[in-house]
Design a protein around this motif. Structure first.
Motif, PDB file in Angstrom:
ATOM      1  N   GLU A 306      19.408  67.668  32.750  1.00 43.01           N
ATOM      2  CA  GLU A 306      18.542  66.987  33.855  1.00 43.01           C
ATOM      3  C   GLU A 306      19.061  65.775  34.298  1.00 43.01           C
ATOM      4  O   GLU A 306      18.421  65.222  35.325  1.00 43.01           O
ATOM      5  CB  GLU A 306      17.152  66.850  33.018  1.00 43.01           C
ATOM      6  CG  GLU A 306      16.275  68.000  32.702  1.00 43.01           C
ATOM      7  CD  GLU A 306      15.265  67.668  32.025  1.00 43.01           C
ATOM      8  OE1 GLU A 306      15.089  66.789  31.216  1.00 43.01           O
ATOM      9  OE2 GLU A 306      14.159  68.605  31.856  1.00 43.01           O
ATOM     10  N   LYS A 435      15.937  77.571  32.634  1.00 37.21           N
ATOM     11  CA  LYS A 435      15.321  77.489  33.973  1.00 37.21           C
ATOM     12  C   LYS A 435      16.255  76.320  34.593  1.00 37.21           C
ATOM     13  O   LYS A 435      16.477  76.670  35.938  1.00 37.21           O
ATOM     14  CB  LYS A 435      13.892  76.996  33.549  1.00 37.21           C
ATOM     15  CG  LYS A 435      12.980  76.630  34.840  1.00 37.21           C
ATOM     16  CD  LYS A 435      11.837  76.222  34.750  1.00 37.21           C
ATOM     17  CE  LYS A 435      11.176  75.822  35.925  1.00 37.21           C
ATOM     18  NZ  LYS A 435      11.459  74.455  36.564  1.00 37.21           N
ATOM     19  N   HIS A 436      16.564  75.526  33.656  1.00 34.11           N
ATOM     20  CA  HIS A 436      17.333  74.126  34.319  1.00 34.11           C
ATOM     21  C   HIS A 436      18.724  74.563  34.997  1.00 34.11           C
ATOM     22  O   HIS A 436      19.277  74.438  36.061  1.00 34.11           O
ATOM     23  CB  HIS A 436      17.428  72.886  33.475  1.00 34.11           C
ATOM     24  CG  HIS A 436      16.085  72.199  33.476  1.00 34.11           C
ATOM     25  ND1 HIS A 436      15.029  72.613  32.834  1.00 34.11           N
ATOM     26  CD2 HIS A 436      15.988  71.300  34.228  1.00 34.11           C
ATOM     27  CE1 HIS A 436      14.171  71.887  33.049  1.00 34.11           C
ATOM     28  NE2 HIS A 436      14.642  70.842  33.673  1.00 34.11           N
ATOM     29  N   GLU A 439      18.459  77.022  38.231  1.00 33.03           N
ATOM     30  CA  GLU A 439      18.127  76.125  38.980  1.00 33.03           C
ATOM     31  C   GLU A 439      19.337  75.482  39.800  1.00 33.03           C
ATOM     32  O   GLU A 439      19.453  75.064  40.930  1.00 33.03           O
ATOM     33  CB  GLU A 439      16.927  75.356  39.081  1.00 33.03           C
ATOM     34  CG  GLU A 439      15.557  76.187  39.011  1.00 33.03           C
ATOM     35  CD  GLU A 439      14.269  75.235  38.613  1.00 33.03           C
ATOM     36  OE1 GLU A 439      14.405  74.184  38.180  1.00 33.03           O
ATOM     37  OE2 GLU A 439      13.119  75.768  38.478  1.00 33.03           O
ATOM     38  N   HIS A 441      22.307  76.252  39.748  1.00 34.39           N
ATOM     39  CA  HIS A 441      23.007  77.454  40.545  1.00 34.39           C
ATOM     40  C   HIS A 441      22.412  77.463  41.916  1.00 34.39           C
ATOM     41  O   HIS A 441      23.001  78.466  42.350  1.00 34.39           O
ATOM     42  CB  HIS A 441      23.283  78.624  39.456  1.00 34.39           C
ATOM     43  CG  HIS A 441      24.291  78.416  38.367  1.00 34.39           C
ATOM     44  ND1 HIS A 441      24.206  78.107  37.373  1.00 34.39           N
ATOM     45  CD2 HIS A 441      25.534  78.724  38.716  1.00 34.39           C
ATOM     46  CE1 HIS A 441      25.105  77.846  36.539  1.00 34.39           C
ATOM     47  NE2 HIS A 441      26.093  78.780  37.083  1.00 34.39           N
ATOM     48  N   GLY A 442      21.209  77.079  42.104  1.00 32.25           N
ATOM     49  CA  GLY A 442      20.803  77.310  43.089  1.00 32.25           C
ATOM     50  C   GLY A 442      19.780  78.654  43.256  1.00 32.25           C
ATOM     51  O   GLY A 442      19.455  79.213  44.050  1.00 32.25           O
ATOM     52  N   HIS A 444      16.802  81.133  40.650  1.00 32.86           N
ATOM     53  CA  HIS A 444      15.282  80.822  39.991  1.00 32.86           C
ATOM     54  C   HIS A 444      15.052  82.168  39.007  1.00 32.86           C
ATOM     55  O   HIS A 444      15.884  83.106  39.074  1.00 32.86           O
ATOM     56  CB  HIS A 444      14.628  80.948  41.175  1.00 32.86           C
ATOM     57  CG  HIS A 444      13.946  82.186  41.960  1.00 32.86           C
ATOM     58  ND1 HIS A 444      14.793  82.624  43.001  1.00 32.86           N
ATOM     59  CD2 HIS A 444      13.265  83.206  41.593  1.00 32.86           C
ATOM     60  CE1 HIS A 444      14.378  83.645  43.471  1.00 32.86           C
ATOM     61  NE2 HIS A 444      13.608  84.195  42.632  1.00 32.86           N
ATOM     62  N   LYS A 467      26.157  74.763  44.972  1.00 29.26           N
ATOM     63  CA  LYS A 467      26.217  73.387  44.617  1.00 29.26           C
ATOM     64  C   LYS A 467      27.304  72.749  45.412  1.00 29.26           C
ATOM     65  O   LYS A 467      28.285  73.283  45.965  1.00 29.26           O
ATOM     66  CB  LYS A 467      26.867  73.539  43.248  1.00 29.26           C
ATOM     67  CG  LYS A 467      25.696  73.638  42.044  1.00 29.26           C
ATOM     68  CD  LYS A 467      24.832  72.649  41.814  1.00 29.26           C
ATOM     69  CE  LYS A 467      25.074  71.387  41.165  1.00 29.26           C
ATOM     70  NZ  LYS A 467      24.268  70.654  40.909  1.00 29.26           N
TER      71      LYS A 467
END
Length: 467
Positions: A306, A435-436, A439, A441-442, A444, A467
């Motif tokens: 994060e 999840k993080h 995301e 990696h672009g 979902h 990225k």
């Protein structure tokens, strides 16, 4: 409005008429004094000649007077006409010059006034447009009241928040608007105390920070009040998330620490003398230490993901390579529960990802599928692709998840079954990490589940790195 030229010409004509009439009367009387014995025919001729002469003189005098008066009064009429246009708001009006130094001074002054007013009008329009843009672009609702308590100004955010329109509210007293009681009370307090007030209020499902303050002019005169309503719903939600996170971390850390402390104290109190008890307690302490280490590692991992500046090491890999590496890592768990994995043929599918991070994602998903499935069941991995995306489905035959719990599944420390999660050694952070990473990696992640049937996790990743 009649021009200065017309008024002056009429006045001159009347005055000239009076003077010539008087002259005619005097000359007529003079004839009688000079020649009293003249007969009536001569007198009539004389009167006629005198009348014609006076009329001709009157007309010629008016002609020349008109030329002279027009020469001197036309610039004044032009200036007056321009001044009237300027007064009515036409700042582009100009007075023509007549090439006379004295007369052009007034025209130049009027034209300069018009230019100055035009520039001021442009600046005022620009400032007004800037103010309007600023007010409408604010992320907060704005409401302004005059000294008498009626609405003078509001913006679109306020309209959207409370469902009003400008036409409905402009000119209305604040008590007639129908605002929530707590907001109305803040406005009333500002009017009564002439001091700024700020409070947090709840309007439906929205939390608002309401700030009201008096508006004071340059000379200290009271102009009204301004009220700003800022939506802090997301801040309140984040604060609740923070509180839940601290509470969950504290709880998750307390459990292994309490176990370690309790068994250690028991050993120190004399249980070390019994070899069987000593070994059992040390194994429990080791298990809880491992669990504590795993929790700390996951917290650090999640914090690193994060954190701003988190980087992925992108390379082109095949899906089969990543999936097989993840299966090898969890193979021990599969053997212990006598479970198997079935896959469709995806050996030729490639994409650009961080290989190690995607293996970490797959290990988390496969571990969950194993932990929450019965023995002798099968986990199915289905891979599909489109022109731009690769979709990885991990489907188990586990206990399933209730539909109302699915939206919270990727929250930190959220557990569907706390007791079973604790038995499986999970930290409650695995799916949050999944999840993080996806995301990052672009892509979902999504989930579908049915109680008693099983759960399917879907990872959607772009074939080329975003990225």
């Amino acid at each position: 409005m009649r021009g200065f030229y017309s008024r002056l010409f009429i006045a001159f004509a009347v005055l000239l008429f009076i003077l010539l009439t008087g002259l005619g009367v005097v000359l007529g009387q003079f004839f009688h004094i000079v020649d009293i014995k003249a007969d009536a025919i001569v007198q009539r001729k004389y009167s006629l000649y005198l009348f014609v002469l006076i009329v001709v003189t009157y007309i010629i005098s008016l002609f020349f007077a008109a030329r002279i008066i027009k020469h001197f009064t036309k610039p004044i009429d032009s200036v007056a006409e321009t001044a009237e246009k300027i007064a009515s708001g036409d700042y582009l009006a100009r007075t023509p010059l007549v090439q006379d130094a004295q007369q052009d001074r007034l025209a130049l002054s009027i034209n300069q006034i018009a230019r100055n007013l035009h520039e001021m009008s442009i600046m005022r329009g620009m400032e007004k447009e800037r103010l309007k843009t600023l007010i409408e672009s604010m992320g907060s609702g704005l409401l302004m009241f005059g000294r008498e308590g009626s609405v003078n100004l509001l913006n679109g955010v306020f309209e959207n928040t409370f469902g009003y329109t400008k036409d409905e509210l402009i000119g209305k007293p604040f008590k007639d608007i129908g605002l929530p009681t707590n907001i109305e009370k803040i406005i009333e307090d500002v009017f009564l105390t002439e001091e700024a007030q700020e409070k947090q209020v709840k309007h439906g499902q929205t939390f608002l920070s309401v700030y009201g303050a008096p508006v004071i002019g340059k000379h200290g005169n009271w102009l009204g009040i301004i009220v700003v309503l800022h939506d802090i719903t997301e801040l309140i939600r984040l604060e609740e998330v923070r509180k839940d996170f601290v509470a969950n971390v504290s709880h998750e850390l307390r459990t292994p620490i309490t176990s370690i402390k309790g068994f250690t104290e028991t050993l120190l109190d004399g249980a070390m003398a019994e070899q069987n008890v000593l070994k059992e307690f040390l194994e429990i302490i080791q298990k809880e230490s491992n669990r504590l280490q795993l929790l700390v590692d996951d917290l650090l991992e999640l914090s690193g993901i994060e954190r701003e500046g988190f980087d992925l090491h992108i390379s082109k890999v095949t899906v089969a390579e990543v999936i097989q590496d993840a299966i090898n890592i969890v193979s021990g768990k599969l053997i212990r529960k006598d479970m198997s994995i079935e896959m469709n043929d995806f050996s030729q599918i490639t994409f650009e990802v961080d290989r190690d991070r995607l293996i970490q994602v797959m290990v988390n998903l496969l571990s969950n599928a194993i932990n929450y499935s019965k023995e002798h069941t099968t986990i199915r991995i289905n891979i599909t692709e489109s022109d731009r995306e690769v979709i990885i489905e991990v489907k188990d035959e586990g206990i399933g998840i209730k539909q109302d719990e699915l939206p919270r599944l990727f929250e930190r420390f959220y557990r569907v079954d706390r007791a079973r999660s604790r038995e499986s050694g999970g930290t409650g952070l695995g799916l949050a990490i999944v999840k993080h990473l996806i995301e990052a990696h672009g892509g979902h992640v999504a989930v579908e589940s049915e109680i008693g049937v099983g759960t399917s996790f879907f990872i959607v990743l772009p074939k080329g790195s975003e990225k």
